[in-house]
Scaffold this motif. Structure first.
Motif, PDB file in Angstrom:
ATOM      1  N   LEU A  33      16.867  -6.469  -0.160  1.00 25.11           N
ATOM      2  CA  LEU A  33      16.596  -4.987  -0.731  1.00 25.11           C
ATOM      3  C   LEU A  33      16.756  -3.933   0.238  1.00 25.11           C
ATOM      4  O   LEU A  33      17.157  -2.725  -0.219  1.00 25.11           O
ATOM      5  N   HIS A  34      16.631  -4.170   1.535  1.00 27.76           N
ATOM      6  CA  HIS A  34      17.090  -3.156   2.557  1.00 27.76           C
ATOM      7  C   HIS A  34      18.369  -2.727   2.245  1.00 27.76           C
ATOM      8  O   HIS A  34      18.719  -1.459   3.066  1.00 27.76           O
ATOM      9  N   LEU A  35      19.200  -3.460   1.768  1.00 28.65           N
ATOM     10  CA  LEU A  35      20.480  -3.068   1.790  1.00 28.65           C
ATOM     11  C   LEU A  35      21.074  -2.465   0.095  1.00 28.65           C
ATOM     12  O   LEU A  35      22.120  -1.810   0.198  1.00 28.65           O
ATOM     13  N   GLY A  36      20.283  -2.741  -0.642  1.00 26.45           N
ATOM     14  CA  GLY A  36      20.449  -2.232  -1.823  1.00 26.45           C
ATOM     15  C   GLY A  36      19.814  -2.871  -2.862  1.00 26.45           C
ATOM     16  O   GLY A  36      19.179  -3.845  -2.747  1.00 26.45           O
ATOM     17  N   LYS A  37      19.868  -2.633  -4.421  1.00 26.82           N
ATOM     18  CA  LYS A  37      19.291  -3.381  -5.245  1.00 26.82           C
ATOM     19  C   LYS A  37      20.170  -4.714  -5.317  1.00 26.82           C
ATOM     20  O   LYS A  37      21.274  -4.796  -5.072  1.00 26.82           O
ATOM     21  N   VAL A  38      19.297  -5.575  -5.523  1.00 25.03           N
ATOM     22  CA  VAL A  38      19.874  -7.025  -5.579  1.00 25.03           C
ATOM     23  C   VAL A  38      20.345  -7.512  -6.984  1.00 25.03           C
ATOM     24  O   VAL A  38      19.509  -7.574  -7.896  1.00 25.03           O
TER      25      VAL A  38
END
Length: 211
Positions: free
Chosen positions: A154-159
């Motif tokens: 989630l740190h990278l964006g919506k999963v």
């Protein structure tokens, strides 16, 4: 993004060999990444040949964790193609320095749009790919808690989805995902398929998922 399951406990295509273990080819962002290598190199290479996958085209190998059913085919593969970048968790020991070996402990970017969660709970890393639908997580066994894996992603964006072995994680931990392909060591496969009928995809060697 395209994921081809090469090695799994079951065979989606009858001409492929099934065996306890996991491997998948991830094609994304101009890279061809072999995710894990199954347990037996002979089966890995046989299934790759049946699927029309040329080992010489692989650019990277990503090892999720040190268990033999995910690393057993590595030396055989490296006999075919050793000029790859090898991304391994720091807990994996004894890797032959045949290519460029990168040990991963913490979350990091591998390439633009391609990331590792880092080695979670001291045992396993997962691969995260940016797509137009969100982050797709490729996992080996999901030995870490699913909440821990998804929080890292989630740190990278919506999963958007997850592909791979889900071990003993409860089906409810996958709530909110739009794509679930459970393979290999998943204990609650039937329950996951029942709970998420419109989002679940059956795995098996030869299954291809395009996003």
């Amino acid at each position: 993004m395209k994921v081809t399951i090469v090695y799994d406990n079951t065979a989606f295509k009858k001409e492929l060999k099934a065996d306890w273990g996991f491997s998948a080819l991830v094609e994304a962002k101009g890279k061809m990444i072999l995710f894990d290598t199954g347990a037996r190199g002979s089966i890995l290479l046989s299934n790759m040949a049946q699927l029309g996958i040329d080992p010489r085209e692989i650019t990277d190998v990503f090892i999720s964790h040190a268990h033999f059913d995910h690393t057993g085919g590595l030396s055989t593969f490296l006999d075919q193609k050793n000029d790859v970048k090898l991304w391994v968790p720091v807990s994996l020991r004894g890797v032959k320095k045949l290519g460029e070996v990168v040990e991963i402990e913490r979350a990091r970017k591998l390439y633009e749009g391609i990331y590792s969660t880092g080695e979670l709970e001291g045992i396993e890393q997962s691969l995260c790919i940016e797509t137009h639908k969100g982050i797709v997580v490729v996992v080996g066994c999901s030995h870490p808690r699913m909440t821990h894996i998804l929080e890292a992603a989630l740190h990278l964006g919506k999963v958007y989805g997850i592909i791979g072995g889900l071990h003993g994680n409860r089906p409810e931990s996958l709530k909110g995902l739009e794509l679930i392909c459970a393979t290999h060591c998943t204990q609650y496969k039937d329950e996951i398929a029942s709970l998420y009928p419109g989002k679940y995809i059956e795995g098996g060697a030869g299954r291809v998922i395009e996003i």
